[in-house]
Design a protein around this motif. Structure first.
Motif, PDB file in Angstrom:
ATOM      1  N   ALA A 155       0.824  -1.214   0.000  1.00  0.00           N
ATOM      2  CA  ALA A 155       0.000   0.000   0.000  1.00  0.00           C
ATOM      3  C   ALA A 155       0.855   1.259   0.000  1.00  0.00           C
ATOM      4  O   ALA A 155       0.527   2.241  -0.645  1.00  0.00           O
ATOM      5  CB  ALA A 155      -0.948  -0.009   1.201  1.00  0.00           C
ATOM      6  N   ARG A 156       2.004   1.202   0.717  1.00  0.00           N
ATOM      7  CA  ARG A 156       2.842   2.408   0.760  1.00  0.00           C
ATOM      8  C   ARG A 156       3.405   2.737  -0.609  1.00  0.00           C
ATOM      9  O   ARG A 156       3.721   3.877  -0.879  1.00  0.00           O
ATOM     10  CB  ARG A 156       4.059   2.274   1.668  1.00  0.00           C
ATOM     11  CG  ARG A 156       3.950   1.367   2.717  1.00  0.00           C
ATOM     12  CD  ARG A 156       5.085   1.383   3.700  1.00  0.00           C
ATOM     13  NE  ARG A 156       5.752   0.109   3.685  1.00  0.00           N
ATOM     14  CZ  ARG A 156       7.048  -0.017   3.665  1.00  0.00           C
ATOM     15  NH1 ARG A 156       7.801   1.034   3.624  1.00  0.00           N
ATOM     16  NH2 ARG A 156       7.570  -1.207   3.672  1.00  0.00           N
ATOM     17  N   TYR A 157       3.559   1.695  -1.434  1.00  0.00           N
ATOM     18  CA  TYR A 157       4.157   1.937  -2.746  1.00  0.00           C
ATOM     19  C   TYR A 157       3.102   2.273  -3.792  1.00  0.00           C
ATOM     20  O   TYR A 157       3.429   2.662  -4.893  1.00  0.00           O
ATOM     21  CB  TYR A 157       4.949   0.710  -3.199  1.00  0.00           C
ATOM     22  CG  TYR A 157       6.006   0.299  -2.238  1.00  0.00           C
ATOM     23  CD1 TYR A 157       7.116   1.123  -2.006  1.00  0.00           C
ATOM     24  CD2 TYR A 157       5.903  -0.881  -1.533  1.00  0.00           C
ATOM     25  CE1 TYR A 157       8.084   0.755  -1.105  1.00  0.00           C
ATOM     26  CE2 TYR A 157       6.872  -1.251  -0.622  1.00  0.00           C
ATOM     27  CZ  TYR A 157       7.968  -0.434  -0.420  1.00  0.00           C
ATOM     28  OH  TYR A 157       8.927  -0.798   0.468  1.00  0.00           O
ATOM     29  N   ARG A 158       1.841   2.045  -3.475  1.00  0.00           N
ATOM     30  CA  ARG A 158       0.774   2.317  -4.429  1.00  0.00           C
ATOM     31  C   ARG A 158      -0.261   3.206  -3.744  1.00  0.00           C
ATOM     32  O   ARG A 158      -1.397   2.792  -3.544  1.00  0.00           O
ATOM     33  CB  ARG A 158       0.097   1.010  -4.852  1.00  0.00           C
ATOM     34  CG  ARG A 158       1.067  -0.107  -5.210  1.00  0.00           C
ATOM     35  CD  ARG A 158       0.443  -1.455  -4.944  1.00  0.00           C
ATOM     36  NE  ARG A 158      -0.488  -1.880  -5.967  1.00  0.00           N
ATOM     37  CZ  ARG A 158      -1.491  -2.717  -5.740  1.00  0.00           C
ATOM     38  NH1 ARG A 158      -1.708  -3.171  -4.538  1.00  0.00           N
ATOM     39  NH2 ARG A 158      -2.261  -3.089  -6.718  1.00  0.00           N
ATOM     40  N   ALA A 160      -2.126   5.747  -4.603  1.00  0.00           N
ATOM     41  CA  ALA A 160      -3.382   6.046  -5.292  1.00  0.00           C
ATOM     42  C   ALA A 160      -4.316   4.843  -5.221  1.00  0.00           C
ATOM     43  O   ALA A 160      -5.509   4.959  -4.933  1.00  0.00           O
ATOM     44  CB  ALA A 160      -3.107   6.420  -6.751  1.00  0.00           C
ATOM     45  N   HIS A 161      -3.734   3.652  -5.463  1.00  0.00           N
ATOM     46  CA  HIS A 161      -4.519   2.430  -5.435  1.00  0.00           C
ATOM     47  C   HIS A 161      -5.076   2.177  -4.032  1.00  0.00           C
ATOM     48  O   HIS A 161      -6.239   1.826  -3.851  1.00  0.00           O
ATOM     49  CB  HIS A 161      -3.614   1.273  -5.856  1.00  0.00           C
ATOM     50  CG  HIS A 161      -4.362   0.074  -6.301  1.00  0.00           C
ATOM     51  ND1 HIS A 161      -4.652  -0.173  -7.627  1.00  0.00           N
ATOM     52  CD2 HIS A 161      -4.888  -0.943  -5.598  1.00  0.00           C
ATOM     53  CE1 HIS A 161      -5.328  -1.290  -7.713  1.00  0.00           C
ATOM     54  NE2 HIS A 161      -5.480  -1.793  -6.494  1.00  0.00           N
ATOM     55  N   ALA A 162      -4.193   2.360  -3.023  1.00  0.00           N
ATOM     56  CA  ALA A 162      -4.588   2.109  -1.639  1.00  0.00           C
ATOM     57  C   ALA A 162      -5.704   3.068  -1.218  1.00  0.00           C
ATOM     58  O   ALA A 162      -6.667   2.661  -0.566  1.00  0.00           O
ATOM     59  CB  ALA A 162      -3.382   2.249  -0.716  1.00  0.00           C
ATOM     60  N   GLY A 188     -10.855   4.286 -14.795  1.00  0.00           N
ATOM     61  CA  GLY A 188      -9.889   3.290 -14.319  1.00  0.00           C
ATOM     62  C   GLY A 188      -8.493   3.848 -14.135  1.00  0.00           C
ATOM     63  O   GLY A 188      -7.660   3.213 -13.507  1.00  0.00           O
ATOM     64  N   GLU A 189      -8.223   5.024 -14.700  1.00  0.00           N
ATOM     65  CA  GLU A 189      -6.892   5.608 -14.547  1.00  0.00           C
ATOM     66  C   GLU A 189      -6.918   6.688 -13.481  1.00  0.00           C
ATOM     67  O   GLU A 189      -7.897   7.425 -13.370  1.00  0.00           O
ATOM     68  CB  GLU A 189      -6.419   6.211 -15.882  1.00  0.00           C
ATOM     69  CG  GLU A 189      -6.092   5.155 -16.908  1.00  0.00           C
ATOM     70  CD  GLU A 189      -5.671   5.763 -18.237  1.00  0.00           C
ATOM     71  OE1 GLU A 189      -5.677   7.004 -18.366  1.00  0.00           O
ATOM     72  OE2 GLU A 189      -5.346   4.975 -19.139  1.00  0.00           O
ATOM     73  N   PRO A 190      -5.838   6.793 -12.704  1.00  0.00           N
ATOM     74  CA  PRO A 190      -5.827   7.805 -11.644  1.00  0.00           C
ATOM     75  C   PRO A 190      -5.729   9.215 -12.238  1.00  0.00           C
ATOM     76  O   PRO A 190      -5.268   9.390 -13.365  1.00  0.00           O
ATOM     77  CB  PRO A 190      -4.576   7.464 -10.836  1.00  0.00           C
ATOM     78  CG  PRO A 190      -3.692   6.722 -11.779  1.00  0.00           C
ATOM     79  CD  PRO A 190      -4.587   6.005 -12.734  1.00  0.00           C
TER      80      PRO A 190
END
Ligand SMILES: [Zn+2]
Length: 229
Positions: A155-158, A160-162, A188-190
């Motif tokens: 999560a720390r590396y992603r 936006a996803h997290a 679907g894209e940030p």
């Protein structure tokens, strides 16, 4: 191993070599405490071949000296070393362009092999194609290439996803389910941070952890429509 497992290992030792175990109640308690202290980070068994009883039995067969807990701990360390020597890092499922995630997955798989929770992966298995049997078992168990513990670490590396997962997990609208009217990110894209230089040329487009507010509003409105429909 836990205290009752240390007691079981000691009882097993007593069956094979009765003179090694203490019979006086006070001494027996001390001996169990000593075994537990020295073996608390040694597992009783693992799914991949380690069994403390095998180690005890092998020592009693091989050595003229009475078995000590340190003999068992040494065998466990040798077993770990041997497994890591045979282990070839499998290709992580993480995005190769994300070095943090890639490394986290490698470290996690090495820890699993060293601790006996996963089988070593060899070159032969690497080149034979298809996922390793362990990976398949894990996939079946959790329905994802990424185990939950690794996912949390990733999560720390992603970010936006997290952040997206956290909002959806709380029942909030998934902003990425709609395109962004502000930065024109597709579904679907940030969202991206557009930086425009003084001469109106684009200076970069860093990914935003938090979607643009207008996009979140649009997603919330869509979610509301779906829920009332
Ligand atoms: Zn946007």
């Amino acid at each position: 191993m836990e205290r009752r497992e240390a007691a079981a290992a000691l009882a097993y030792t007593g069956r094979l070599a009765p003179r090694t175990i203490r019979t006086d109640p006070g001494e027996a308690r001390d001996q169990l405490a000593q075994w537990h202290e020295l073996l608390h980070d040694v597992p009783f068994t693992t799914d991949h071949g380690w069994d403390v009883r095998e180690a005890i039995r092998a020592h009693i067969l091989d050595s003229p000296y009475p078995i000590l807990p340190v003999d068992v701990a040494r065998k466990w360390r040798a077993y770990r070393r041997d497994r890591l020597d045979r282990h070839t890092d499998p290709t992580p499922a993480a995005d190769p362009d994300d070095p943090g995630a890639w490394r986290a997955e490698l470290v996690s798989s090495r820890h699993a092999v060293a601790a006996g929770a996963a089988a070593p992966s060899t070159h032969r298995q690497l080149t034979s194609g298809g996922p390793h049997p362990d990976v398949e078992a894990r996939l079946r168990a959790i329905g994802s290439y990424i185990p939950p513990t690794v996912r949390a670490e990733l999560a720390r590396y992603r970010p936006a996803h997290a952040a997206r997962e956290a909002v959806v997990a709380q029942g909030g609208p998934d902003a990425l389910s709609v395109p962004c009217g502000w930065c024109h990110a597709r579904t679907g894209e940030p969202c991206r941070q557009r930086r425009v230089g003084p001469d109106s040329t684009r200076r970069g487009n860093a990914v935003r952890t938090i979607p643009h507010p207008s996009r979140a509003d649009l997603a919330a409105a869509r979610l509301g429509q779906q829920q009332t429909a």
